[in-house]
Design a protein around this motif. Structure first.
Motif, PDB file in Angstrom:
ATOM      1  N   THR A  79       0.792  -1.239   0.000  1.00 27.23           N
ATOM      2  CA  THR A  79       0.000   0.000   0.000  1.00 27.23           C
ATOM      3  C   THR A  79       0.822   1.286   0.000  1.00 27.23           C
ATOM      4  N   ALA A  80       2.133   1.191   0.190  1.00 25.60           N
ATOM      5  CA  ALA A  80       2.953   2.406   0.330  1.00 25.60           C
ATOM      6  C   ALA A  80       2.845   3.309  -0.888  1.00 25.60           C
ATOM      7  N   HIS A  81       2.646   2.718  -2.058  1.00 24.28           N
ATOM      8  CA  HIS A  81       2.581   3.523  -3.288  1.00 24.28           C
ATOM      9  C   HIS A  81       1.362   4.449  -3.319  1.00 24.28           C
ATOM     10  N   LEU A  82       0.401   4.214  -2.437  1.00 27.86           N
ATOM     11  CA  LEU A  82      -0.809   5.035  -2.401  1.00 27.86           C
ATOM     12  C   LEU A  82      -0.602   6.337  -1.633  1.00 27.86           C
ATOM     13  N   LEU A  83       0.476   6.428  -0.895  1.00 31.02           N
ATOM     14  CA  LEU A  83       0.724   7.602  -0.067  1.00 31.02           C
ATOM     15  C   LEU A  83       1.343   8.726  -0.882  1.00 31.02           C
ATOM     16  N   GLU A  84       0.862   9.928  -0.638  1.00 29.68           N
ATOM     17  CA  GLU A  84       1.407  11.090  -1.353  1.00 29.68           C
ATOM     18  C   GLU A  84       2.819  11.397  -0.881  1.00 29.68           C
ATOM     19  N   SER A  85       3.054  11.296   0.421  1.00 34.41           N
ATOM     20  CA  SER A  85       4.387  11.534   0.978  1.00 34.41           C
ATOM     21  C   SER A  85       4.669  10.472   2.031  1.00 34.41           C
ATOM     22  N   ARG A  86       5.524   9.522   1.680  1.00 31.68           N
ATOM     23  CA  ARG A  86       5.852   8.455   2.627  1.00 31.68           C
ATOM     24  C   ARG A  86       6.675   8.986   3.788  1.00 31.68           C
ATOM     25  N   LEU A  87       7.484  10.012   3.545  1.00 34.00           N
ATOM     26  CA  LEU A  87       8.271  10.599   4.627  1.00 34.00           C
ATOM     27  C   LEU A  87       7.359  11.252   5.658  1.00 34.00           C
ATOM     28  N   ARG A  88       6.367  11.995   5.184  1.00 34.55           N
ATOM     29  CA  ARG A  88       5.451  12.657   6.116  1.00 34.55           C
ATOM     30  C   ARG A  88       4.643  11.626   6.898  1.00 34.55           C
ATOM     31  N   ALA A  89       4.207  10.581   6.206  1.00 36.98           N
ATOM     32  CA  ALA A  89       3.471   9.516   6.889  1.00 36.98           C
ATOM     33  C   ALA A  89       4.343   8.851   7.936  1.00 36.98           C
ATOM     34  N   LEU A  90       5.615   8.632   7.592  1.00 40.99           N
ATOM     35  CA  LEU A  90       6.543   8.022   8.543  1.00 40.99           C
ATOM     36  C   LEU A  90       6.694   8.885   9.785  1.00 40.99           C
ATOM     37  N   GLU A  91       6.840  10.196   9.583  1.00 42.49           N
ATOM     38  CA  GLU A  91       7.032  11.099  10.719  1.00 42.49           C
ATOM     39  C   GLU A  91       5.826  11.098  11.654  1.00 42.49           C
ATOM     40  N   TRP A  92       4.619  11.087  11.093  1.00 41.95           N
ATOM     41  CA  TRP A  92       3.425  11.132  11.939  1.00 41.95           C
ATOM     42  C   TRP A  92       3.159   9.799  12.616  1.00 41.95           C
ATOM     43  N   LEU A  93       3.386   8.711  11.894  1.00 41.29           N
ATOM     44  CA  LEU A  93       3.246   7.400  12.534  1.00 41.29           C
ATOM     45  C   LEU A  93       4.287   7.224  13.629  1.00 41.29           C
ATOM     46  N   ASP A  94       5.481   7.743  13.388  1.00 39.14           N
ATOM     47  CA  ASP A  94       6.538   7.668  14.385  1.00 39.14           C
ATOM     48  C   ASP A  94       6.153   8.466  15.635  1.00 39.14           C
ATOM     49  N   ALA A  95       5.528   9.620  15.426  1.00 33.99           N
ATOM     50  CA  ALA A  95       5.063  10.426  16.569  1.00 33.99           C
ATOM     51  C   ALA A  95       4.007   9.672  17.367  1.00 33.99           C
ATOM     52  N   LEU A  96       3.088   9.010  16.651  1.00 31.46           N
ATOM     53  CA  LEU A  96       2.053   8.223  17.326  1.00 31.46           C
ATOM     54  C   LEU A  96       2.675   7.054  18.084  1.00 31.46           C
ATOM     55  N   ALA A  97       3.629   6.382  17.443  1.00 28.07           N
ATOM     56  CA  ALA A  97       4.306   5.249  18.094  1.00 28.07           C
ATOM     57  C   ALA A  97       5.051   5.711  19.334  1.00 28.07           C
ATOM     58  N   LEU A  98       5.670   6.873  19.253  1.00 25.02           N
ATOM     59  CA  LEU A  98       6.385   7.422  20.407  1.00 25.02           C
ATOM     60  C   LEU A  98       5.421   7.644  21.573  1.00 25.02           C
ATOM     61  N   GLY A  99       4.223   8.149  21.247  1.00 26.97           N
ATOM     62  CA  GLY A  99       3.228   8.413  22.271  1.00 26.97           C
ATOM     63  C   GLY A  99       2.659   7.153  22.906  1.00 26.97           C
ATOM     64  N   VAL A 100       2.890   6.002  22.294  1.00 24.52           N
ATOM     65  CA  VAL A 100       2.444   4.727  22.855  1.00 24.52           C
ATOM     66  C   VAL A 100       3.593   3.988  23.527  1.00 24.52           C
ATOM     67  N   ALA A 101       4.767   4.029  22.888  1.00 24.09           N
ATOM     68  CA  ALA A 101       5.909   3.253  23.383  1.00 24.09           C
ATOM     69  C   ALA A 101       6.487   3.819  24.680  1.00 24.09           C
ATOM     70  N   VAL A 102       6.514   5.138  24.808  1.00 19.89           N
ATOM     71  CA  VAL A 102       7.043   5.727  26.046  1.00 19.89           C
ATOM     72  C   VAL A 102       6.211   5.292  27.253  1.00 19.89           C
ATOM     73  N   PRO A 103       4.868   5.370  27.194  1.00 23.90           N
ATOM     74  CA  PRO A 103       4.085   4.839  28.315  1.00 23.90           C
ATOM     75  C   PRO A 103       4.314   3.344  28.548  1.00 23.90           C
TER      76      PRO A 103
END
Length: 207
Positions: A79-103
């Motif tokens: 599905t990655a080819h469907l994303l307009e910006s994979r870098l931006r998606a990575l950054e936001w998913l990473d932010a979400l993951a950070l908000g889960v992994a730290v707790p």
């Protein structure tokens, strides 16, 4: 499933997505996707468990964690080819993951009745080391080291918020909620509004 298991599963899956997105940007094959997704997904939690000398590293005790990372890798591969910006998606998913992994890291340390400095460090380690490994393997500047960005700082603030809630008599659930909200809010603010720390600037020596 316990709260801590749920947090670990969530962080594994979301970090797995970021690892797979990094693999897509590097144009790797499906094996590369799975490797990078799983490395990112379990890296921080593995370090946490080894340092704390838990009876079993979390994904060894529950191999479903690895399966979760593999599913994330396959999902992104198709599905990655469907994303307009994979870098931006990575950054936001990473932010979400950070908000889960730290707790998740904070919760494990609290459950083992560690002192507050160890609780904070375990929160930071769990949240940041998987992404650090991902970026190093992909030969990218790690997000945690990008100029002034609130990344490790967000993890530190979130873990510290959990400690403060605990010291004030709050429940573990409230402490972990405060941790996740603080971490994600600061990281999201950095991405949206450019919140950052001042960076060092060299100056000529005084004569």
């Amino acid at each position: 499933m316990t709260l801590l298991q749920g947090l670990d599963y969530a962080s594994v899956f979301i970090f797995g997505l970021t690892g797979a997105l990094a693999a897509s940007r590097a144009q790797l094959d499906i094996v590369g996707f799975v490797f990078l997704a799983c490395l990112t997904a379990v890296g921080g939690g593995t370090l946490r468990d080894v340092i704390l000398n838990r009876d079993a590293v979390f994904w060894v005790a529950d191999p479903g964690m690895i399966l979760s990372g593999c599913i994330a890798a396959v999902l992104v591969f198709f599905t990655a080819h469907l994303l307009e910006s994979r870098l931006r998606a990575l950054e936001w998913l990473d932010a979400l993951a950070l908000g889960v992994a730290v707790p998740a890291g904070v919760g494990v340390a609290l459950g083992m009745t560690q002192t507050w400095p160890i609780v904070v460090i375990m929160g930071i380690a769990t949240g940041t080391f998987g992404g650090l490994m991902r970026d190093v393997v992909c030969n990218e500047v790690p997000l945690i080291l990008k100029k002034g960005e609130l990344y490790a700082t967000a993890a530190f603030a979130g873990a510290l918020a959990a400690v403060l809630v605990t010291l004030l008599g709050g429940s573990t659930l409230v402490a972990l909620l405060a941790c996740g909200v603080t971490t994600f809010a600061l990281r999201a603010g950095s991405l949206l509004f450019g919140w950052c720390l001042p960076v060092y600037k060299s100056r000529p020596p005084r004569s």
